[in-house]
Design a protein around this motif. Structure first.
Motif, PDB file in Angstrom:
ATOM      1  N   LYS A 155       0.854  -1.173   0.000  1.00  0.00           N
ATOM      2  CA  LYS A 155       0.000   0.000   0.000  1.00  0.00           C
ATOM      3  C   LYS A 155       0.897   1.232   0.000  1.00  0.00           C
ATOM      4  O   LYS A 155       1.917   1.296   0.682  1.00  0.00           O
ATOM      5  CB  LYS A 155      -0.940   0.005   1.201  1.00  0.00           C
ATOM      6  CG  LYS A 155      -0.270   0.066   2.564  1.00  0.00           C
ATOM      7  CD  LYS A 155      -1.317   0.115   3.670  1.00  0.00           C
ATOM      8  CE  LYS A 155      -0.652   0.202   5.055  1.00  0.00           C
ATOM      9  NZ  LYS A 155      -1.655   0.267   6.143  1.00  0.00           N
ATOM     10  N   ASP A 208      -2.627   4.015  -3.501  1.00  0.00           N
ATOM     11  CA  ASP A 208      -2.984   2.770  -4.180  1.00  0.00           C
ATOM     12  C   ASP A 208      -2.596   1.580  -3.333  1.00  0.00           C
ATOM     13  O   ASP A 208      -1.805   1.682  -2.383  1.00  0.00           O
ATOM     14  CB  ASP A 208      -2.325   2.669  -5.565  1.00  0.00           C
ATOM     15  CG  ASP A 208      -0.807   2.622  -5.488  1.00  0.00           C
ATOM     16  OD1 ASP A 208      -0.265   1.678  -4.910  1.00  0.00           O
ATOM     17  OD2 ASP A 208      -0.158   3.542  -6.019  1.00  0.00           O
ATOM     18  N   LYS A 210      -1.489  -2.515  -4.173  1.00  0.00           N
ATOM     19  CA  LYS A 210      -1.128  -3.445  -5.229  1.00  0.00           C
ATOM     20  C   LYS A 210      -0.912  -4.839  -4.647  1.00  0.00           C
ATOM     21  O   LYS A 210      -0.221  -4.996  -3.645  1.00  0.00           O
ATOM     22  CB  LYS A 210       0.143  -2.991  -5.958  1.00  0.00           C
ATOM     23  CG  LYS A 210      -0.047  -1.754  -6.818  1.00  0.00           C
ATOM     24  CD  LYS A 210       1.196  -1.441  -7.621  1.00  0.00           C
ATOM     25  CE  LYS A 210       0.989  -0.206  -8.494  1.00  0.00           C
ATOM     26  NZ  LYS A 210       2.185   0.130  -9.294  1.00  0.00           N
ATOM     27  N   SER A 239      -4.306  -3.719  -8.955  1.00  0.00           N
ATOM     28  CA  SER A 239      -4.046  -2.370  -8.461  1.00  0.00           C
ATOM     29  C   SER A 239      -5.358  -1.706  -8.091  1.00  0.00           C
ATOM     30  O   SER A 239      -6.312  -1.728  -8.866  1.00  0.00           O
ATOM     31  CB  SER A 239      -3.321  -1.536  -9.527  1.00  0.00           C
ATOM     32  OG  SER A 239      -2.105  -2.174  -9.894  1.00  0.00           O
ATOM     33  N   PHE A 241      -6.751   1.880  -7.117  1.00  0.00           N
ATOM     34  CA  PHE A 241      -6.409   3.294  -7.118  1.00  0.00           C
ATOM     35  C   PHE A 241      -7.571   4.097  -6.551  1.00  0.00           C
ATOM     36  O   PHE A 241      -8.714   3.913  -6.963  1.00  0.00           O
ATOM     37  CB  PHE A 241      -6.108   3.777  -8.546  1.00  0.00           C
ATOM     38  CG  PHE A 241      -4.904   3.131  -9.152  1.00  0.00           C
ATOM     39  CD1 PHE A 241      -3.642   3.611  -8.894  1.00  0.00           C
ATOM     40  CD2 PHE A 241      -5.041   2.022  -9.962  1.00  0.00           C
ATOM     41  CE1 PHE A 241      -2.531   3.016  -9.448  1.00  0.00           C
ATOM     42  CE2 PHE A 241      -3.935   1.410 -10.513  1.00  0.00           C
ATOM     43  CZ  PHE A 241      -2.674   1.917 -10.256  1.00  0.00           C
TER      44      PHE A 241
END
Length: 497
Positions: A155, A208, A210, A239, A241
């Motif tokens: 993160k 974000d 991931k 991902s 966002f």
């Protein structure tokens, strides 16, 4: 011709000088005959000397073989592409919660609440933990040195932040911090319980999240086409966002989930297959070897023609310099430099490289499908373009080719000028019209006017807008801009006045 007539009229009375003059005339005639023969078409060369047009025959054979080779490779590559695409769709349905099967614009799923973000995040981890019991395909966790490769979750957020929308105040440190954790797929529940603090997200400064993991798979559908299967490593990256935009009029927040897959093909280490796959592979290898032989023959013949053309140009230049003290102009020199031969040699080289790569792929020594496609596709394009040279030997086709050759510079100039206008219009329309017009009008057309609704016998007239002007005599109200409404593009009503 004057020298030739003089030679026939007084060759016996000129003495030693006549012998020298006769040799010069003979050399001139031989050079003229060689020049005429060089610029003949294959058909004309055959009529003149009954010599078979080997280059033309080799080019025709090469076109047939390279095209057949490209089709065979394309059918095999189609299975590879469909395997990657279907796996991407399968992973989206396995790891994305509430995935509808249709991506929204450039992302897979859009989330709008904090709870939906947590649910989707934990859903990915739970599905990953029980993947081998869920997937219907031959997919398993990736291993390295006998150990499972862990899942990595990271993160990224601003280092410090404080946002107060009600007070229209914010304090953000734009420096980003990244925190990552890994876990083994065999103990997902225990890992989540021990690291719940990691999932305490502060959305106002979150950038974000991931999630990256690797999976292994085998493409077994190639067995049906009598090809050996390939092994694949799927690097899956999810991902999330978070985009929050503040301005004076609206407040919007949307969490987008992207799922990207990088499929790496490799030769299987331990494999055993029975049936006709091996036998069919041997036949294809022999065919590719024959293609390489034909391309080598074509390249040698074209190289030989280029060498002979250079020697003929040297003879012609030497003759002009010695007899006329004149230098051959550049325009005449270019007549000896045949660009078609260069094109054929380049296409032969690319076809040879592509054939070698194809043989290595069929033998499972390489998996460079994309590189092989570039070489085979480009060489096939050049081979078919080279056919245009032989069409020029026919009068009607030659007129078209000469027209295209003459008009090509002017066409390029026109495209450059028109391209500038088009680009200017595109950028202007994008910034002026793009953000301020509905996408719905482009799909469904403009709304119908009251007159069009009446002619279509529709009864659902929209109410008049407030503040619309009233007709002073009849008292009937009509919108001022009613006449400005545009009809849809598919309107089939015709008004006759």
């Amino acid at each position: 011709m004057e020298l030739l007539v003089r030679y026939h009229d007084g060759s016996e009375s000129v003495g030693p000088h006549g012998s020298t003059m006769s040799q010069g005339i003979i050399k001139e005639e031989i050079l003229r005959d060689d020049l005429k023969y060089y610029f003949m078409s294959p058909c004309e060369k055959y009529r003149a000397r009954r010599q078979l047009p080997w280059k033309l025959g080799v080019q025709i054979l090469k076109i047939v073989m390279i095209t057949s080779q490209l089709i065979l490779f394309g059918l095999n590559n189609q299975l590879v592409v469909s395997y990657k695409e279907e796996n991407a769709m399968a992973f989206k349905n396995l790891f994305l919660k509430d995935y509808s099967g249709v991506d929204e614009e450039d992302y897979s799923v859009a989330l709008y609440s904090q709870q939906a973000v947590y649910d989707s995040l934990f859903y990915v981890l739970d599905q990953y933990g029980q993947l081998e019991r869920l997937s219907v395909g031959p997919i398993s966790y990736a291993e390295e040195d006998g150990k499972l490769l862990p899942l990595v979750i990271c993160k990224e957020h601003y280092k410090r932040g404080n946002v107060e929308p009600s007070d229209e105040a914010y304090d953000i440190d734009a420096q980003l911090e990244k925190v990552c954790m890994t876990h083994d797929p065999t103990n997902v529940s225990q890992w989540k319980a021990e690291n719940m603090s990691f999932f305490d997200l502060e959305f106002y400064r979150l950038v974000d999240i991931k999630i990256t993991f690797q999976l292994k798979g085998i493409n077994l559908q190639t067995v049906r086409s009598h090809e050996l299967p390939d092994c694949y490593t799927f690097v899956v990256t999810l991902s999330l966002f978070l985009q929050i935009t503040f301005d004076n009029q609206c407040h919007s927040g949307k969490m987008k989930i992207f799922l990207d897959i990088d499929a790496l093909s490799s030769a299987c280490k331990n494999w055993k297959i029975s049936g006709t796959a091996q036998k069919n592979t041997h036949y294809l290898l022999v065919f590719d070897g024959f293609v390489i032989l034909v391309c080598l023959t074509s390249a040698v013949l074209c190289t030989r023609s280029i060498v002979l053309a250079v020697k003929l140009l040297q003879r012609f230049s030497r003759f002009f310099r010695e007899n006329y003290n004149h230098r051959v102009c550049e325009t005449d020199q270019k007549e000896f430099l045949n660009g078609w031969y260069v094109l054929v040699i380049v296409s032969d080289a690319m076809a040879i490289v592509g054939s070698i790569l194809k043989m290595e792929i069929q033998a499972k020594s390489l998996t460079s499908y994309d590189v092989c496609s570039i070489f085979l596709g480009t060489s096939t394009l050049m081979v078919w373009v080279g056919v245009i040279r032989y069409l020029g030997y026919f009068q009607k086709y030659n007129v078209l080719i000469l027209t295209m050759k003459t008009a090509f510079p002017n066409v390029i100039r026109f495209c450059c000028c028109a391209g500038m206008i088009y680009l200017g219009y595109t950028f202007c329309g994008w910034i002026v019209l793009g953000p301020y017009h509905e996408k719905n009008y482009q799909k469904n057309g403009f709304p119908m006017t009251d007159l069009q609704r009446f002619l279509r016998e529709q009864k659902d007239f929209p109410p008049s807008e407030e503040g619309s002007e009233m007709d002073t005599e009849t008292g009937m109200g009509y919108p001022v801009l009613c006449c400005c409404r545009r009809a849809p593009s598919d309107d089939d009503i015709v008004l006759i006045s």
